[in-house]
Design a protein around this motif. Structure first.
Motif, PDB file in Angstrom:
ATOM      1  N   GLY A   1      15.103  -0.992  12.576  1.00  0.00           N
ATOM      2  CA  GLY A   1      13.989  -0.048  12.688  1.00  0.00           C
ATOM      3  C   GLY A   1      12.711  -0.720  12.213  1.00  0.00           C
ATOM      4  N   GLY A   2      11.643   0.041  12.228  1.00  0.00           N
ATOM      5  CA  GLY A   2      10.368  -0.412  11.671  1.00  0.00           C
ATOM      6  C   GLY A   2       9.866  -1.725  12.223  1.00  0.00           C
ATOM      7  N   ALA A   3       9.268  -2.527  11.332  1.00  0.00           N
ATOM      8  CA  ALA A   3       8.641  -3.774  11.755  1.00  0.00           C
ATOM      9  C   ALA A   3       9.664  -4.765  12.316  1.00  0.00           C
ATOM     10  CB  ALA A   3       7.902  -4.401  10.576  1.00  0.00           C
ATOM     11  N   LEU A   4      10.905  -4.669  11.841  1.00  0.00           N
ATOM     12  CA  LEU A   4      11.929  -5.608  12.309  1.00  0.00           C
ATOM     13  C   LEU A   4      12.283  -5.356  13.781  1.00  0.00           C
ATOM     14  CD1 LEU A   4      13.564  -7.959  11.135  1.00  0.00           C
ATOM     15  CD2 LEU A   4      15.374  -6.350  10.557  1.00  0.00           C
ATOM     16  N   ALA A   5      12.059  -4.119  14.241  1.00  0.00           N
ATOM     17  CA  ALA A   5      12.370  -3.782  15.633  1.00  0.00           C
ATOM     18  C   ALA A   5      11.462  -4.523  16.610  1.00  0.00           C
ATOM     19  CB  ALA A   5      12.252  -2.271  15.847  1.00  0.00           C
ATOM     20  N   ASP A   6      10.290  -4.955  16.127  1.00  0.00           N
ATOM     21  CA  ASP A   6       9.337  -5.655  17.007  1.00  0.00           C
ATOM     22  C   ASP A   6       9.598  -7.153  17.082  1.00  0.00           C
ATOM     23  OD1 ASP A   6       8.108  -3.211  17.333  1.00  0.00           O
ATOM     24  OD2 ASP A   6       6.746  -3.533  15.644  1.00  0.00           O
ATOM     25  N   THR A   7      10.664  -7.636  16.448  1.00  0.00           N
ATOM     26  CA  THR A   7      10.950  -9.074  16.454  1.00  0.00           C
ATOM     27  C   THR A   7      12.054  -9.359  17.484  1.00  0.00           C
ATOM     28  OG1 THR A   7      12.631  -8.836  14.743  1.00  0.00           O
ATOM     29  CG2 THR A   7      10.376  -9.254  13.994  1.00  0.00           C
ATOM     30  N   PRO A   8      12.083 -10.587  18.035  1.00  0.00           N
ATOM     31  CA  PRO A   8      13.132 -10.913  19.021  1.00  0.00           C
ATOM     32  C   PRO A   8      14.518 -10.945  18.370  1.00  0.00           C
ATOM     33  CG  PRO A   8      11.380 -12.586  18.974  1.00  0.00           C
ATOM     34  CD  PRO A   8      11.161 -11.702  17.800  1.00  0.00           C
ATOM     35  N   LEU A   9      15.504 -10.418  19.093  1.00  0.00           N
ATOM     36  CA  LEU A   9      16.882 -10.386  18.583  1.00  0.00           C
ATOM     37  C   LEU A   9      17.371 -11.793  18.242  1.00  0.00           C
ATOM     38  CD1 LEU A   9      19.589  -8.906  18.055  1.00  0.00           C
ATOM     39  CD2 LEU A   9      20.132  -9.214  20.476  1.00  0.00           C
ATOM     40  N   ALA A  10      17.049 -12.767  19.105  1.00  0.00           N
ATOM     41  CA  ALA A  10      17.521 -14.139  18.885  1.00  0.00           C
ATOM     42  C   ALA A  10      16.981 -14.692  17.573  1.00  0.00           C
ATOM     43  CB  ALA A  10      17.106 -15.030  20.051  1.00  0.00           C
ATOM     44  N   LEU A  11      15.736 -14.337  17.233  1.00  0.00           N
ATOM     45  CA  LEU A  11      15.146 -14.825  15.983  1.00  0.00           C
ATOM     46  C   LEU A  11      15.840 -14.188  14.775  1.00  0.00           C
ATOM     47  CD1 LEU A  11      13.009 -16.510  14.517  1.00  0.00           C
ATOM     48  CD2 LEU A  11      11.424 -14.583  14.756  1.00  0.00           C
ATOM     49  N   ARG A  12      16.161 -12.904  14.880  1.00  0.00           N
ATOM     50  CA  ARG A  12      16.852 -12.219  13.770  1.00  0.00           C
ATOM     51  C   ARG A  12      18.217 -12.842  13.540  1.00  0.00           C
ATOM     52  NH1 ARG A  12      14.872  -7.430  16.581  1.00  0.00           N
ATOM     53  NH2 ARG A  12      16.953  -6.869  17.320  1.00  0.00           N
ATOM     54  N   ILE A  13      18.952 -13.052  14.627  1.00  0.00           N
ATOM     55  CA  ILE A  13      20.287 -13.634  14.492  1.00  0.00           C
ATOM     56  C   ILE A  13      20.173 -15.080  14.005  1.00  0.00           C
ATOM     57  CG2 ILE A  13      22.362 -14.340  15.761  1.00  0.00           C
ATOM     58  CD1 ILE A  13      22.040 -11.819  17.466  1.00  0.00           C
ATOM     59  N   GLY A  14      19.176 -15.813  14.515  1.00  0.00           N
ATOM     60  CA  GLY A  14      18.967 -17.194  14.079  1.00  0.00           C
ATOM     61  C   GLY A  14      18.656 -17.273  12.593  1.00  0.00           C
ATOM     62  N   ALA A  15      17.821 -16.345  12.099  1.00  0.00           N
ATOM     63  CA  ALA A  15      17.458 -16.337  10.683  1.00  0.00           C
ATOM     64  C   ALA A  15      18.679 -16.050   9.817  1.00  0.00           C
ATOM     65  CB  ALA A  15      16.364 -15.294  10.428  1.00  0.00           C
ATOM     66  N   MET A  16      19.508 -15.095  10.265  1.00  0.00           N
ATOM     67  CA  MET A  16      20.732 -14.767   9.525  1.00  0.00           C
ATOM     68  C   MET A  16      21.688 -15.967   9.523  1.00  0.00           C
ATOM     69  SD  MET A  16      20.818 -11.517   8.434  1.00  0.00           S
ATOM     70  CE  MET A  16      22.540 -11.024   8.414  1.00  0.00           C
ATOM     71  N   ALA A  17      21.828 -16.605  10.671  1.00  0.00           N
ATOM     72  CA  ALA A  17      22.732 -17.755  10.784  1.00  0.00           C
ATOM     73  C   ALA A  17      22.256 -18.897   9.890  1.00  0.00           C
ATOM     74  CB  ALA A  17      22.819 -18.213  12.242  1.00  0.00           C
ATOM     75  N   ALA A  18      20.930 -19.130   9.856  1.00  0.00           N
ATOM     76  CA  ALA A  18      20.395 -20.203   9.019  1.00  0.00           C
ATOM     77  C   ALA A  18      20.651 -19.907   7.540  1.00  0.00           C
ATOM     78  CB  ALA A  18      18.892 -20.366   9.283  1.00  0.00           C
ATOM     79  N   GLY A  19      20.435 -18.648   7.145  1.00  0.00           N
ATOM     80  CA  GLY A  19      20.675 -18.261   5.753  1.00  0.00           C
ATOM     81  C   GLY A  19      22.135 -18.421   5.377  1.00  0.00           C
ATOM     82  N   PHE A  20      23.026 -18.019   6.280  1.00  0.00           N
ATOM     83  CA  PHE A  20      24.456 -18.129   5.997  1.00  0.00           C
ATOM     84  C   PHE A  20      24.882 -19.598   5.934  1.00  0.00           C
ATOM     85  CE2 PHE A  20      29.021 -17.831   7.049  1.00  0.00           C
ATOM     86  CZ  PHE A  20      29.398 -16.985   6.017  1.00  0.00           C
ATOM     87  N   ALA A  21      24.312 -20.419   6.822  1.00  0.00           N
ATOM     88  CA  ALA A  21      24.634 -21.853   6.813  1.00  0.00           C
ATOM     89  C   ALA A  21      24.193 -22.473   5.481  1.00  0.00           C
ATOM     90  CB  ALA A  21      23.954 -22.556   7.984  1.00  0.00           C
ATOM     91  N   ALA A  22      22.987 -22.093   5.007  1.00  0.00           N
ATOM     92  CA  ALA A  22      22.494 -22.612   3.730  1.00  0.00           C
ATOM     93  C   ALA A  22      23.427 -22.202   2.600  1.00  0.00           C
ATOM     94  CB  ALA A  22      21.080 -22.091   3.459  1.00  0.00           C
ATOM     95  N   TYR A  23      23.916 -20.968   2.674  1.00  0.00           N
ATOM     96  CA  TYR A  23      24.849 -20.456   1.659  1.00  0.00           C
ATOM     97  C   TYR A  23      26.134 -21.268   1.632  1.00  0.00           C
ATOM     98  CZ  TYR A  23      28.275 -17.217  -0.374  1.00  0.00           C
ATOM     99  OH  TYR A  23      29.272 -16.660  -1.119  1.00  0.00           O
ATOM    100  N   MET A  24      26.672 -21.567   2.820  1.00  0.00           N
ATOM    101  CA  MET A  24      27.928 -22.312   2.896  1.00  0.00           C
ATOM    102  C   MET A  24      27.743 -23.768   2.475  1.00  0.00           C
ATOM    103  SD  MET A  24      30.106 -20.094   3.833  1.00  0.00           S
ATOM    104  CE  MET A  24      31.582 -20.963   4.365  1.00  0.00           C
ATOM    105  N   LEU A  25      26.577 -24.344   2.814  1.00  0.00           N
ATOM    106  CA  LEU A  25      26.369 -25.775   2.566  1.00  0.00           C
ATOM    107  C   LEU A  25      25.970 -26.060   1.120  1.00  0.00           C
ATOM    108  CD1 LEU A  25      24.538 -26.796   5.867  1.00  0.00           C
ATOM    109  CD2 LEU A  25      26.907 -27.311   5.198  1.00  0.00           C
TER     110      LEU A  25
END
Lengths: 117, 247
Positions: A68-92
């Motif tokens: 919802g809100g401001a996050l709804a105006d962002t591209p889905l691929a960018l949201r998933i990419g940001a989550m994936a990058a954060g998770f990768a940093a966590y694992m590494l």
């Protein structure tokens, strides 16, 4: 009977009491009542943990895919990419939660800044 | 608090000392991470239409963050009260064994049951982890006092964090506001992975992530319950199957 169903000041509080307080403190009080009679290692607890984990994971995915809100105006691929990058940093890097949060935010906000140029 | 006739200045001083030690125990890395999570939570709750008073009320009466995030997720999905309550309850059964593990550590010879019931409200992942790590160093008859200081300060501090977030959230630039709403997902993505005790927990997480959006389209109104049940049971069956396979 949804959160917005009744237009009265007390309705949201009643909603939170029933769906929030009752649904959580019941389990805590049960824990005090039972004392030492439930084992963390029991098979039933594995199932309980699996359902609870899948439930929260489903909420996470919904918040990313249908935000919802401001996050709804962002591209889905960018949201998933940001989550994936954060998770990768966590694992590494030594399972560092704070680092994963920082990386996710940098990728999202940095990505938005690049897209807006 | 106990036996007023024997409670001399030294005993009251001891209680105050251990209450403050409990408050100090809340100043830690896990508590800092929790505060970050509450920043995200407040942003999410505000976006879902909850007022500041309702958010503070929710923190006070629910406390456990996964339960609150499931509550908000279910409200956002437009679920009715019974479905929301059921989803929150399902996400919170794990509180029972957590309390069961903590109570024997906390109980002293003179501890009254109502004190344990009242203090059990503070049980959520962060306070529980800190308590289990530190409570053995506390004199047994002052452990409830110590846990009260720890739990109460975590709740009150995060209420302040949520209130400040709520008040500034409206004036953030769009990109930062978007980032605020992604805090909760990334916090839970990593903390769920880290707290999984068995491989099945990780399978459950992946299943839930995949099923959440699918259920959102297929069974609106019951999406979280459906995804939680199906994903959780699949992960459990996987757990049974892989454990018996070598035999």
């Amino acid at each position: 009977m949804t959160y917005g169903a009744i237009d009265a000041w007390w309705w949201p509080y009643l909603f939170i009491l029933v769906a929030g307080w009752l649904a959580t403190d019941f389990w805590r009080y049960l824990g005090v009542y039972l004392g030492g009679k439930v084992a963390e290692e029991s098979e039933a607890m594995v199932l309980v943990r699996c359902i609870a984990t899948a439930l929260v994971a489903a909420v996470i995915a919904s918040l990313v895919v249908y935000p919802g809100g401001a996050l709804a105006d962002t591209p889905l691929a960018l949201r998933i990419g940001a989550m994936a990058a954060g998770f990768a940093a966590y694992m590494l890097v030594r399972r560092n939660v704070l680092l994963s949060i920082v990386v996710t935010e940098i990728v999202l906000i940095g990505g938005l800044a690049i897209l807006q140029r | 608090m106990r036996h007023p006739d024997t409670a001399d200045a030294g005993e009251a001083g001891q209680a105050r000392h251990w209450f403050l030690r409990g408050v100090l125990a809340a100043v830690s890395i896990p508590a800092l991470i929790l505060a970050t999570a509450f920043v995200g939570f407040a942003g999410l709750a505000r976006e879902a239409g909850f007022s500041l008073a309702e958010i503070l009320f929710m923190i006070a009466v629910v406390w456990a963050l996964p339960a609150k995030v499931v509550l908000i997720g279910a409200v956002l999905a437009g679920n009715a009260l019974p479905a929301v309550a059921f989803a929150v309850a399902l996400s919170s059964i794990r509180l029972t064994p957590m309390v069961v593990a903590l109570v024997p550590e906390m109980r002293g010879p003179r501890t009254r049951p109502w004190v344990l019931y009242a203090l059990s409200h503070f049980v959520a992942v962060t306070s529980w982890v800190i308590a289990l790590e530190t409570i053995r160093g506390v004199p047994r008859d002052l452990r409830t006092t110590y846990y009260c200081g720890l739990g109460l300060s975590l709740v009150l501090f995060n209420m302040v964090v949520a209130a400040v977030t709520y008040l500034v959230a409206g004036s953030l630039p769009p990109a930062v506001a978007a980032g605020l709403l992604l805090l909760t997902p990334i916090y839970f993505l990593t903390s769920l992975w880290g707290s999984a005790r068995e491989q099945a927990g990780k399978v459950a997480m992946v299943a839930g992530l995949a099923l959440g959006p699918v259920a959102h389209m297929l069974v609106p109104g019951f999406d979280l319950l459906a995804a939680g049940f199906v994903g959780g049971v699949c992960a459990y069956l996987w757990h049974r199957f892989t454990r018996q396979a070598p035999a």
